[in-house]
Motif scaffolding. Structure first.
Motif, mmCIF file in Angstrom:
data_model
loop_
_atom_site.group_PDB
_atom_site.id
_atom_site.type_symbol
_atom_site.label_atom_id
_atom_site.label_comp_id
_atom_site.label_asym_id
_atom_site.label_seq_id
_atom_site.Cartn_x
_atom_site.Cartn_y
_atom_site.Cartn_z
ATOM 1 N N ALA A 141 13.072 37.546 2.481
ATOM 2 C CA ALA A 141 13.483 38.655 1.616
ATOM 3 C C ALA A 141 13.844 39.811 2.532
ATOM 4 O O ALA A 141 13.039 40.219 3.366
ATOM 5 C CB ALA A 141 12.362 39.053 0.669
ATOM 6 N N ASN A 142 15.064 40.289 2.396
ATOM 7 C CA ASN A 142 15.555 41.363 3.270
ATOM 8 C C ASN A 142 15.373 40.998 4.737
ATOM 9 O O ASN A 142 15.034 41.836 5.554
ATOM 10 C CB ASN A 142 14.863 42.680 2.938
ATOM 11 C CG ASN A 142 15.159 43.125 1.528
ATOM 12 O OD1 ASN A 142 16.295 43.065 1.078
ATOM 13 N ND2 ASN A 142 14.128 43.543 0.810
ATOM 14 N N GLY A 143 15.562 39.713 5.062
ATOM 15 C CA GLY A 143 15.475 39.255 6.442
ATOM 16 C C GLY A 143 14.073 38.989 6.951
ATOM 17 O O GLY A 143 13.906 38.559 8.087
ATOM 18 N N LYS A 144 13.042 39.231 6.150
ATOM 19 C CA LYS A 144 11.661 39.012 6.585
ATOM 20 C C LYS A 144 11.090 37.789 5.882
ATOM 21 O O LYS A 144 11.328 37.565 4.697
ATOM 22 C CB LYS A 144 10.796 40.230 6.275
ATOM 23 C CG LYS A 144 11.235 41.460 7.039
ATOM 24 C CD LYS A 144 10.370 42.638 6.719
ATOM 25 C CE LYS A 144 10.884 43.859 7.480
ATOM 26 N NZ LYS A 144 10.174 45.057 7.125
ATOM 27 N N LYS A 145 10.309 37.000 6.629
ATOM 28 C CA LYS A 145 9.729 35.776 6.095
ATOM 29 C C LYS A 145 8.726 36.093 4.985
ATOM 30 O O LYS A 145 7.934 37.027 5.094
ATOM 31 C CB LYS A 145 9.045 34.991 7.211
ATOM 32 C CG LYS A 145 8.780 33.559 6.852
ATOM 33 C CD LYS A 145 8.430 32.751 8.085
ATOM 34 C CE LYS A 145 8.320 31.297 7.720
ATOM 35 N NZ LYS A 145 8.031 30.475 8.874
ATOM 36 N N ILE A 146 8.785 35.311 3.911
ATOM 37 C CA ILE A 146 7.883 35.476 2.766
ATOM 38 C C ILE A 146 6.663 34.575 2.980
ATOM 39 O O ILE A 146 6.812 33.388 3.268
ATOM 40 C CB ILE A 146 8.582 35.075 1.451
ATOM 41 C CG1 ILE A 146 9.846 35.905 1.238
ATOM 42 C CG2 ILE A 146 7.627 35.202 0.278
ATOM 43 C CD1 ILE A 146 10.729 35.380 0.123
ATOM 44 N N LYS A 168 16.827 39.553 -5.699
ATOM 45 C CA LYS A 168 18.210 39.848 -5.320
ATOM 46 C C LYS A 168 18.506 39.562 -3.845
ATOM 47 O O LYS A 168 19.562 39.050 -3.513
ATOM 48 C CB LYS A 168 18.540 41.299 -5.648
ATOM 49 C CG LYS A 168 19.978 41.651 -5.395
ATOM 50 C CD LYS A 168 20.302 43.052 -5.824
ATOM 51 C CE LYS A 168 21.768 43.332 -5.583
ATOM 52 N NZ LYS A 168 22.157 44.644 -5.997
ATOM 53 N N ASN A 169 17.592 39.868 -2.958
ATOM 54 C CA ASN A 169 17.826 39.686 -1.521
ATOM 55 C C ASN A 169 17.027 38.526 -0.938
ATOM 56 O O ASN A 169 16.768 38.496 0.260
ATOM 57 C CB ASN A 169 17.508 40.976 -0.766
ATOM 58 C CG ASN A 169 18.445 42.092 -1.175
ATOM 59 O OD1 ASN A 169 19.661 41.900 -1.192
ATOM 60 N ND2 ASN A 169 17.908 43.235 -1.540
ATOM 61 N N PHE A 170 16.636 37.578 -1.788
ATOM 62 C CA PHE A 170 15.865 36.433 -1.326
ATOM 63 C C PHE A 170 16.793 35.323 -0.847
ATOM 64 O O PHE A 170 17.913 35.163 -1.343
ATOM 65 C CB PHE A 170 14.987 35.879 -2.450
ATOM 66 C CG PHE A 170 13.716 36.647 -2.679
ATOM 67 C CD1 PHE A 170 13.625 38.005 -2.462
ATOM 68 C CD2 PHE A 170 12.591 35.994 -3.140
ATOM 69 C CE1 PHE A 170 12.462 38.708 -2.690
ATOM 70 C CE2 PHE A 170 11.416 36.688 -3.371
ATOM 71 C CZ PHE A 170 11.344 38.034 -3.146
ATOM 72 N N ARG A 171 16.294 34.548 0.096
ATOM 73 C CA ARG A 171 16.937 33.326 0.577
ATOM 74 C C ARG A 171 15.843 32.274 0.680
ATOM 75 O O ARG A 171 14.782 32.535 1.241
ATOM 76 C CB ARG A 171 17.575 33.512 1.961
ATOM 77 C CG ARG A 171 18.575 34.653 2.073
ATOM 78 C CD ARG A 171 19.848 34.351 1.317
ATOM 79 N NE ARG A 171 20.852 35.385 1.445
ATOM 80 C CZ ARG A 171 21.003 36.403 0.601
ATOM 81 N NH1 ARG A 171 20.180 36.558 -0.417
ATOM 82 N NH2 ARG A 171 21.975 37.280 0.761
ATOM 83 N N PHE A 172 16.104 31.104 0.120
ATOM 84 C CA PHE A 172 15.137 30.011 0.186
ATOM 85 C C PHE A 172 15.733 28.895 1.036
ATOM 86 O O PHE A 172 16.834 28.413 0.761
ATOM 87 C CB PHE A 172 14.773 29.522 -1.218
ATOM 88 C CG PHE A 172 14.083 30.580 -2.029
ATOM 89 C CD1 PHE A 172 12.754 30.884 -1.808
ATOM 90 C CD2 PHE A 172 14.772 31.287 -2.997
ATOM 91 C CE1 PHE A 172 12.112 31.877 -2.535
ATOM 92 C CE2 PHE A 172 14.146 32.273 -3.740
ATOM 93 C CZ PHE A 172 12.808 32.566 -3.504
ATOM 94 N N HIS A 173 15.008 28.505 2.069
ATOM 95 C CA HIS A 173 15.479 27.538 3.049
ATOM 96 C C HIS A 173 14.778 26.201 2.819
ATOM 97 O O HIS A 173 13.543 26.144 2.800
ATOM 98 C CB HIS A 173 15.224 28.068 4.456
ATOM 99 C CG HIS A 173 15.843 29.421 4.671
ATOM 100 N ND1 HIS A 173 17.113 29.575 5.160
ATOM 101 C CD2 HIS A 173 15.376 30.679 4.412
ATOM 102 C CE1 HIS A 173 17.399 30.871 5.225
ATOM 103 N NE2 HIS A 173 16.367 31.556 4.775
ATOM 104 N N TYR A 174 15.569 25.159 2.651
ATOM 105 C CA TYR A 174 15.068 23.828 2.328
ATOM 106 C C TYR A 174 15.387 22.841 3.439
ATOM 107 O O TYR A 174 16.402 22.961 4.117
ATOM 108 C CB TYR A 174 15.716 23.323 1.029
ATOM 109 C CG TYR A 174 15.176 23.989 -0.202
ATOM 110 C CD1 TYR A 174 14.217 23.357 -0.978
ATOM 111 C CD2 TYR A 174 15.626 25.235 -0.613
ATOM 112 C CE1 TYR A 174 13.710 23.960 -2.124
ATOM 113 C CE2 TYR A 174 15.133 25.845 -1.744
ATOM 114 C CZ TYR A 174 14.172 25.198 -2.507
ATOM 115 O OH TYR A 174 13.675 25.806 -3.632
ATOM 116 N N ILE A 175 14.486 21.855 3.582
ATOM 117 C CA ILE A 175 14.696 20.748 4.509
ATOM 118 C C ILE A 175 14.511 19.447 3.731
ATOM 119 O O ILE A 175 13.884 19.442 2.658
ATOM 120 C CB ILE A 175 13.720 20.819 5.697
ATOM 121 C CG1 ILE A 175 12.269 20.835 5.218
ATOM 122 C CG2 ILE A 175 14.025 22.025 6.579
ATOM 123 C CD1 ILE A 175 11.231 20.771 6.336
ATOM 124 N N PRO A 176 15.052 18.340 4.245
ATOM 125 C CA PRO A 176 14.874 17.067 3.541
ATOM 126 C C PRO A 176 13.386 16.735 3.390
ATOM 127 O O PRO A 176 12.593 16.966 4.309
ATOM 128 C CB PRO A 176 15.563 16.048 4.441
ATOM 129 C CG PRO A 176 16.547 16.840 5.224
ATOM 130 C CD PRO A 176 15.888 18.189 5.433
#
Length: 131
Positions: A37-42, A120-128
């Motif tokens: 979120a905003n470039g910082k790890k959640i 709004k500024n979240f990014r969720f990173h997924y792996i197999p």
């Protein structure tokens, strides 16, 4: 009748062409690796199976809950933007996959799922997901 059949064949053919632009590894189950979120790890995000996504070649996805039950939505690949839009069952866009690699994908909440919310500024990173 022939006209309707022709339209269905054309539609399925176009969908198959769009799917062929995606790496085969996209069509699998993905687990949440981390979020930002905003470039910082959640910290403290739910662990698999909660929030796992499984993408099907028929344009559907499964979003898993903690008890391995799931909800079904749809996805659509936009060839111009090179992104995948995820939609709720009612057709409302709720996410956008912008970074599509064979070893990871990035999901950004979109539409009503993010507008005016803390997502709004979240990014969720997924792996197999491997068993």
């Amino acid at each position: 009748m022939i006209l309707i059949l022709g339209a269905l064949v054309f539609t399925n053919s176009c969908k198959a062409q769009k799917n062929s632009e995606l790496p085969e590894k996209f069509f699998q189950r993905w687990k949440l690796d981390y979020g930002t979120a905003n470039g910082k790890k959640i910290e403290g995000l739910p662990q698999s199976p909660n929030n796992d996504y499984e993408f099907k070649q028929n344009g559907e996805y499964l979003l898993y809950n903690e008890d391995n039950s799931f909800i079904i939505g749809t996805w659509e690949y936009n060839t111009d933007e090179k992104v995948i839009y995820t939609k709720r069952k009612d057709g409302e866009i709720n996410g956008k996959i912008t970074d599509l690699q064979s070893e990871h994908i990035t999901l950004i909440p979109a539409g009503k799922a993010s507008e005016g919310t803390r997502f709004k500024n979240f990014r969720f990173h997924y792996i197999p997901k491997t068993n």
